[in-house]
Write a protein that holds these residues in place. Structure first.
Motif, PDB file in Angstrom:
ATOM      1  N   GLU A 126       0.828  -1.198   0.000  1.00  0.00           N
ATOM      2  CA  GLU A 126       0.000   0.000   0.000  1.00  0.00           C
ATOM      3  C   GLU A 126       0.873   1.262   0.000  1.00  0.00           C
ATOM      4  N   ASP A 127       1.881   1.232   0.847  1.00  0.00           N
ATOM      5  CA  ASP A 127       2.811   2.358   0.942  1.00  0.00           C
ATOM      6  C   ASP A 127       3.505   2.580  -0.402  1.00  0.00           C
ATOM      7  N   LEU A 128       3.938   1.483  -1.021  1.00  0.00           N
ATOM      8  CA  LEU A 128       4.633   1.607  -2.304  1.00  0.00           C
ATOM      9  C   LEU A 128       3.700   2.186  -3.365  1.00  0.00           C
ATOM     10  N   LEU A 129       2.464   1.701  -3.387  1.00  0.00           N
ATOM     11  CA  LEU A 129       1.506   2.201  -4.387  1.00  0.00           C
ATOM     12  C   LEU A 129       1.289   3.709  -4.222  1.00  0.00           C
ATOM     13  N   LEU A 130       1.170   4.165  -2.982  1.00  0.00           N
ATOM     14  CA  LEU A 130       0.980   5.601  -2.734  1.00  0.00           C
ATOM     15  C   LEU A 130       2.190   6.403  -3.207  1.00  0.00           C
ATOM     16  N   LYS A 131       3.383   5.890  -2.889  1.00  0.00           N
ATOM     17  CA  LYS A 131       4.599   6.615  -3.253  1.00  0.00           C
ATOM     18  C   LYS A 131       4.827   6.609  -4.760  1.00  0.00           C
ATOM     19  N   VAL A 132       4.457   5.511  -5.400  1.00  0.00           N
ATOM     20  CA  VAL A 132       4.573   5.453  -6.865  1.00  0.00           C
ATOM     21  C   VAL A 132       3.663   6.499  -7.482  1.00  0.00           C
ATOM     22  N   GLN A 133       2.449   6.575  -6.983  1.00  0.00           N
ATOM     23  CA  GLN A 133       1.495   7.551  -7.516  1.00  0.00           C
ATOM     24  C   GLN A 133       2.036   8.974  -7.365  1.00  0.00           C
ATOM     25  N   ASP A 134       2.609   9.233  -6.195  1.00  0.00           N
ATOM     26  CA  ASP A 134       3.180  10.556  -5.922  1.00  0.00           C
ATOM     27  C   ASP A 134       4.364  10.887  -6.808  1.00  0.00           C
ATOM     28  N   THR A 135       5.353   9.985  -6.799  1.00  0.00           N
ATOM     29  CA  THR A 135       6.634  10.364  -7.386  1.00  0.00           C
ATOM     30  C   THR A 135       6.683  10.138  -8.885  1.00  0.00           C
ATOM     31  N   MET A 136       5.820   9.294  -9.417  1.00  0.00           N
ATOM     32  CA  MET A 136       5.874   9.069 -10.857  1.00  0.00           C
ATOM     33  C   MET A 136       4.770   9.833 -11.562  1.00  0.00           C
TER      34      MET A 136
ATOM     35  N   LEU B 139       1.029  -2.895 -10.211  1.00  0.00           N
ATOM     36  CA  LEU B 139       2.451  -3.207 -10.289  1.00  0.00           C
ATOM     37  C   LEU B 139       2.668  -4.649 -10.699  1.00  0.00           C
ATOM     38  N   VAL B 140       3.655  -4.840 -11.561  1.00  0.00           N
ATOM     39  CA  VAL B 140       4.079  -6.190 -11.935  1.00  0.00           C
ATOM     40  C   VAL B 140       5.591  -6.276 -11.721  1.00  0.00           C
ATOM     41  N   LEU B 141       6.106  -7.499 -11.697  1.00  0.00           N
ATOM     42  CA  LEU B 141       7.551  -7.668 -11.648  1.00  0.00           C
ATOM     43  C   LEU B 141       8.127  -7.292 -13.008  1.00  0.00           C
ATOM     44  N   GLU B 142       9.132  -6.439 -12.996  1.00  0.00           N
ATOM     45  CA  GLU B 142       9.714  -5.965 -14.248  1.00  0.00           C
ATOM     46  C   GLU B 142      10.307  -7.112 -15.042  1.00  0.00           C
ATOM     47  N   LYS B 143      10.834  -8.116 -14.342  1.00  0.00           N
ATOM     48  CA  LYS B 143      11.545  -9.177 -15.057  1.00  0.00           C
ATOM     49  C   LYS B 143      10.634 -10.099 -15.845  1.00  0.00           C
ATOM     50  N   ASP B 144       9.390 -10.308 -15.367  1.00  0.00           N
ATOM     51  CA  ASP B 144       8.564 -11.269 -16.092  1.00  0.00           C
ATOM     52  C   ASP B 144       7.073 -10.934 -16.099  1.00  0.00           C
ATOM     53  N   GLY B 145       6.720  -9.770 -15.601  1.00  0.00           N
ATOM     54  CA  GLY B 145       5.318  -9.340 -15.708  1.00  0.00           C
ATOM     55  C   GLY B 145       4.354  -9.936 -14.691  1.00  0.00           C
ATOM     56  N   THR B 146       4.880 -10.635 -13.690  1.00  0.00           N
ATOM     57  CA  THR B 146       4.014 -11.197 -12.644  1.00  0.00           C
ATOM     58  C   THR B 146       3.285 -10.085 -11.890  1.00  0.00           C
ATOM     59  N   THR B 147       1.972 -10.151 -11.847  1.00  0.00           N
ATOM     60  CA  THR B 147       1.213  -9.128 -11.125  1.00  0.00           C
ATOM     61  C   THR B 147       1.378  -9.294  -9.620  1.00  0.00           C
ATOM     62  N   VAL B 148       1.639  -8.188  -8.947  1.00  0.00           N
ATOM     63  CA  VAL B 148       1.817  -8.202  -7.486  1.00  0.00           C
ATOM     64  C   VAL B 148       0.608  -7.514  -6.867  1.00  0.00           C
ATOM     65  N   GLU B 149      -0.294  -8.337  -6.350  1.00  0.00           N
ATOM     66  CA  GLU B 149      -1.567  -7.794  -5.873  1.00  0.00           C
ATOM     67  C   GLU B 149      -1.734  -7.849  -4.372  1.00  0.00           C
ATOM     68  N   THR B 150      -1.066  -8.782  -3.745  1.00  0.00           N
ATOM     69  CA  THR B 150      -1.324  -8.966  -2.315  1.00  0.00           C
ATOM     70  C   THR B 150      -0.138  -8.568  -1.463  1.00  0.00           C
ATOM     71  N   GLU B 151      -0.450  -8.065  -0.273  1.00  0.00           N
ATOM     72  CA  GLU B 151       0.574  -7.688   0.687  1.00  0.00           C
ATOM     73  C   GLU B 151       1.481  -8.882   1.002  1.00  0.00           C
TER      74      GLU B 151
END
Lengths: 101, 101
Positions: free
Chosen positions: B37-47, B56-68
């Protein structure tokens, strides 16, 4: 008597060595800094950037380093790269022959 | 006397450094966060994503990261990628020459 323990000021953080590269990797300097702000000031001074706005990225992959928090998470001796507005990070391999031998 | 051991709040989790890339890999930022949750907020702010929904997905293979839970299982310094609705992850190789030279 009870005494408040002051929160360490940024200056109290241990100063650590870093390396800072120019955007074209032709110049690198070793700089000791205790905070991102400190490093930015010293970069401006020693790399003679005059007053052009600039920012720092990780030399290895172009990750922008904007926050003190992230800066503090980085290992000492991390290599940064100075970019000016509009400049883009480029991977080293594509500049392989441009180390100004 | 018996004392309840409080469950650690999300804020008590150790903040860890991550890297977050734009979908076209032209921009990467270093962000420290203690939860998804914290990362999502900061991504929204800074990007500067404004109010467009993203995930968000893993950059290396596109795996969706949905759960804490899954987020917490990831190593620090993991590289994420921001995708907006309708955007698809692409492997780095297909973008090999698109580092905005």
């Amino acid at each position: 008597t009870q005494q408040l323990v002051p929160k360490p000021s940024p200056e109290a953080r241990r100063a650590r060595p870093y390396r800072v590269s120019s955007a074209d990797r032709s110049e690198r300097k070793g700089i000791v800094a205790h905070s991102l702000e400190d490093l930015l000031l010293k970069v401006q001074d020693t790399m003679m950037l005059a007053d052009k706005p600039f920012f720092l990225v990780l030399e290895k992959d172009g990750t922008t380093v904007e926050t003190e928090e992230y800066f503090q998470s980085l290992a000492e001796d991390t290599m940064f790269m100075v970019l000016h507005k509009g400049q883009k990070w480029q991977p080293p391999s594509e500049q392989g022959t441009r180390y100004q031998l």
